[in-house]
Design an enzyme around this catalytic site. Structure first.
Site, PDB file in Angstrom:
ATOM      1  N   LYS A  83      12.827   1.177 -13.008  1.00  0.00           N
ATOM      2  CA  LYS A  83      12.470   0.138 -12.036  1.00  0.00           C
ATOM      3  C   LYS A  83      12.205  -1.158 -12.801  1.00  0.00           C
ATOM      4  O   LYS A  83      11.410  -1.175 -13.755  1.00  0.00           O
ATOM      5  CB  LYS A  83      11.202   0.589 -11.312  1.00  0.00           C
TER       6      LYS A  83
HETATM    7  C1  E4P Z   1       8.015   0.337  -3.970  1.00  0.00           C
HETATM    8  O1  E4P Z   1       8.754   0.852  -4.774  1.00  0.00           O
HETATM    9  C2  E4P Z   1       6.621  -0.047  -4.242  1.00  0.00           C
HETATM   10  O2  E4P Z   1       6.063   0.880  -5.143  1.00  0.00           O
HETATM   11  C3  E4P Z   1       5.772  -0.004  -3.019  1.00  0.00           C
HETATM   12  O3  E4P Z   1       6.517   0.308  -1.860  1.00  0.00           O
HETATM   13  C4  E4P Z   1       4.796  -1.109  -2.883  1.00  0.00           C
HETATM   14  O4  E4P Z   1       4.070  -0.920  -1.699  1.00  0.00           O
HETATM   15  P1  E4P Z   1       2.724  -1.717  -1.385  1.00  0.00           P
HETATM   16  O5  E4P Z   1       3.111  -3.119  -1.018  1.00  0.00           O
HETATM   17  O6  E4P Z   1       2.125  -0.989  -0.227  1.00  0.00           O
HETATM   18  O7  E4P Z   1       1.901  -1.664  -2.628  1.00  0.00           O
END
Ligand code: E4P
Length: 220
Positions: A83
């Site tokens: 990522k």
């Molecule tokens: C996606 O890969 C992220 O880890 C995640 O969806 C972030 O979500 P949040 O905005 O609820 O922290």
């Protein structure tokens, strides 16, 4: 639509895996920071629990560092997807990593142009953050729909992963928009299957069946 869980909790992942409908996992540094134990070991254990794409995020902010971390993460397990945040250095790193055959999930996507550039750099997934846009009074799901429409015109090998989903309606809207994947917290995932009318209906079926059995027994 594929269902991913957005968590680094092995307890949650093991519970959810039993239902047989979880296709992958997304983690991020904040989610891993909530857990106890070595983050790399946790990632490997997640990979051993769910046989699908498991996102582990780089924390370097320069392309060279991201590539180094990305290579290392990818070497931990075949299921790992690297990522990478959608910043200029992230694009450079994505180009290198994907050129080596590693899968990249480009994260922190807040505009269609970021998604377009991520796909051009070879990202396998783009993660538009729906809830965080909603939080600043910008309709997050419109971004998902725009990216899907743009990708429909071309031939990128890039899946739209609706992220930062906060409630079941987000999941429904992501599916209606045609997102390839929805990633969500375990709490949201658990809500997807529940319906009070199902519980009431099941209770009534079992009651009626029980009454019939009693009648049959008494008549025998
Ligand atoms: C996606 O890969 C992220 O880890 C995640 O969806 C972030 O979500 P949040 O905005 O609820 O922290």
């Amino acid at each position: 639509m594929k269902i991913f869980l957005d968590t680094a909790s092995l307890k949650e992942i093991r519970e959810a895996a039993k239902l047989g409908v979880v296709d992958g996992i997304t983690t991020n540094p904040s989610l891993l920071a909530k857990e106890t134990g070595d983050p790399e070991q946790i990632l490997v254990e997640i990979c051993n629990t769910i046989d699908g794409p498991i996102s582990g995020e780089v924390v370097a902010t320069d392309a060279e560092g991201m590539v180094r971390e990305g290579r290392h993460l990818a070497s931990l397990h075949k299921n790992i997807v690297v990522k990478v945040p959608c910043i200029p250095e992230g694009l450079k790193a994505t180009k290198v990593l994907t050129g080596e055959g590693k899968r990249v999930n480009m994260t922190l996507i807040f505009s269609p142009t970021q998604a377009l550039l991520a796909a051009k750099a070879g990202a396998r997934y783009v993660s538009p953050f729906v809830g965080r846009l909603d939080d600043v009074a910008t309709p997050g799901m419109e971004l998902v729909a725009d990216i899907i429409e743009i990708f429909d015109h071309y031939d990128y090998d890039c899946e739209v992963l609706a992220a930062s989903l906060r409630h079941p309606m987000h999941v429904v809207e992501a599916a209606l928009a045609g997102a390839d994947i929805a990633t969500m917290p375990y709490a949201v995932f658990k809500q997807l299957v529940r319906h009070p009318l199902t519980d009431i209906g099941l209770e009534k079926f079992l009651q009626d069946w029980g009454a019939l059995q009693k009648e049959l027994k008494e008549g025998a």
